[in-house]
Design an enzyme around this catalytic site. Structure first.
Site, PDB file in Angstrom:
ATOM      1  N   TYR A 151       0.691  66.576  30.001  1.00  5.24           N
ATOM      2  CA  TYR A 151       0.302  66.526  28.589  1.00  5.24           C
ATOM      3  C   TYR A 151       1.424  65.857  27.810  1.00  5.24           C
ATOM      4  CZ  TYR A 151      -0.675  68.206  23.815  1.00  5.24           C
ATOM      5  OH  TYR A 151      -0.919  68.298  22.467  1.00  5.24           O
ATOM      6  N   LYS A 182      10.552  70.247  20.868  1.00  3.69           N
ATOM      7  CA  LYS A 182      10.760  71.671  21.113  1.00  3.69           C
ATOM      8  C   LYS A 182      12.231  72.118  20.906  1.00  3.69           C
ATOM      9  CE  LYS A 182       6.391  72.184  23.282  1.00  3.69           C
ATOM     10  NZ  LYS A 182       5.672  71.220  24.094  1.00  3.69           N
ATOM     11  N   ASP A 219       8.895  62.191  29.749  1.00  7.06           N
ATOM     12  CA  ASP A 219       8.574  63.027  28.602  1.00  7.06           C
ATOM     13  C   ASP A 219       9.223  64.384  28.842  1.00  7.06           C
ATOM     14  OD1 ASP A 219       7.587  64.559  26.593  1.00  7.06           O
ATOM     15  OD2 ASP A 219       5.460  64.145  26.977  1.00  7.06           O
TER      16      ASP A 219
END
Ligand code: PLP
Length: 429
Positions: free
Chosen positions: A144, A267, A239
């Site tokens: 994702y 994050k 990523d």
């Protein structure tokens, strides 16, 4: 134990937001029931609007590496806020956070701050296309990358090579710029590059895929990506929105000794405030506006409060032994569950790396998205609600991983493991 206040807040929220939430997974769709509304967090715990306090393994989906409301982070945010919250002009704090990262991260020479992981990925893809002058992207099934148009894509059926979108509102022509391959499959990759490398700008991967279970890859597969990207003149994007600053300060890149061309962050980098970033060599980053012709901008990019939270967080994780301690604690916790489940011969495999863990209701080790049995999610549903009753909060989906923070103590983890084990016993009774 009741959830009355959460229930009435959720009823109101449904009149205000689609599905009552501002991000879909929060709606408890896959586990059923009413989302709990959080009133406050402290250390390893969160408290809901009905005054139930839970040991938290969701960790805001990853950012809260130090636990909630860490005193240093709160102090940094408060001190900064007194002097104004946004200027749209450069501040010293941006230099400070970037310097902290670049001087401790061997794979990054220059950075650009943005406001979310999605924005970081979207910008990294644009950069890769700008550098190479090519349009197509390879991504992997089970990874994702945020809600970026060209990455909300799954593999086409049958012989179709190019992807089809997984969301309404994405033009098929956008999805067709993405090729979706299975993880951990060097042959599929070689075949694809052999046929399409001329059109492919970049391969993007979560080097530690942690958004669809925890699909740990082998070091050799990740190194193979590097080799093939060099061979075919394709850029490699890691990523690291989840893995960055989580499995070590230098993330998966250092863990697997693979040097990506571009890395995305999110994050943890913002210590619980909205920050993302992408970084690369000086040469590649010089393509970004105003130095180069790849445009990318943001009114709130490098926001002072967010920078302050990031700086105080990353300073603490750079202290000696921080990651080793966290990983050991997590391993001990995971081992207690693993030992119990194997002694009873349950179909459970707990996968973990660093302070990330995932309880898979499967006998075998899972490395690719299509190995996950959707029926196994019924087990998670039971586990989730029984944990909630026992004051332990997991992210409300069996496809989501759990996170241990620096604030979780060994005794809290030991206690949590025995509760988890007894609930697993109930499930398999
Ligand atoms: C969370 C995540 C994103 C998206 O970040 P947001 O801040 O939610 O936009 C992208 N990639 C990975 C690997 C993620 O874990």
């Amino acid at each position: 134990m009741d959830f009355k206040n959460s229930e009435s807040l959720f009823a109101k929220a449904k009149t205000l937001f689609p599905g009552g939430v501002n991000s879909p997974v929060r709606a408890f769709i896959s586990v059923g029931g009413t989302p709990i509304f959080i009133k406050k967090g402290q250390g390893a715990y969160i408290t809901d609007e009905d005054e139930n306090t839970y040991l938290d393994f969701c960790s805001s989906w990853g950012p809260m590496l130090l636990g909630h409301a860490h005193p240093s982070v709160i102090e940094a945010i408060s001190k900064t806020a007194i002097n104004g919250t946004s200027f749209g002009a450069p501040t010293r704090l941006e230099n400070e956070l970037a310097d902290l990262i670049i001087s401790n991260h061997q794979y990054i020479e220059k950075l650009r701050f943005v406001s979310s992981g999605t924005e970081a990925v979207m910008s990294a893809i644009r950069l890769a296309r700008g550098i190479t002058g090519k349009n197509k992207i390879i991504k992997f099934d089970g990874c994702y990358h945020g809600h970026v148009d060209s990455l909300m894509v799954k593999a086409g059926s049958g012989l179709a090579t190019f992807g089809v979108s997984t969301s309404a509102g994405i033009p098929p022509s956008f999805a067709a710029e993405t090729i979706v391959l299975p993880l951990n499959d060097p042959f599929a990759l070689e075949d694809c590059l052999h046929n399409y490398a001329e059109q492919i700008a970049a391969i993007i991967i979560e080097p530690i895929p942690a958004n669809n279970g925890l699909l740990l890859q082998t070091k050799s597969f990740l190194q193979y990506l590097r080799t093939k990207c060099d061979e075919y003149n394709v850029l490699l994007i890691f990523d690291e929105v989840i893995s960055g600053f989580r499995v070590g300060f230098e993330g998966a890149a250092a863990l697997y000794s693979v040097s990506p061309d571009i890395i995305t962050f999110g994050k943890i980098i913002g210590g619980g405030l909205p920050v993302g970033a992408y970084g690369a060599s000086e040469k590649y980053m010089s393509h970004i506006s105003p130095e180069g012709n790849v445009y990318q901008a943001g009114t709130l990019s490098g926001n002072p409060l967010a920078m302050a939270a990031g700086i105080s967080t990353l300073k603490l994780v750079l202290e000696d032994g921080f990651y080793e301690k966290l990983a050991t604690k997590t391993q001990d916790f995971v081992q207690k569950i693993t030992d119990h489940c194997s002694s009873k011969d349950y179909d459970i495999h707990v996968q973990s790396i660093g302070s990330i863990f995932w309880i898979a209701f499967s006998k075998e080790k899972i490395m690719a998205a299509d190995q996950i049995d959707p029926a196994s999610m019924n087990h998670f549903k039971k586990l989730f609600h029984r944990l909630l009753e026992n004051k332990i909060y997991f992210g409300p989906s069996g496809y989501e991983v759990g996170f241990v923070s620096a604030a979780h103590t060994e005794s809290e983890l030991t206690n949590a493991a025995s509760i988890i084990n007894s609930i697993i016993d109930e499930i398999f009774k």
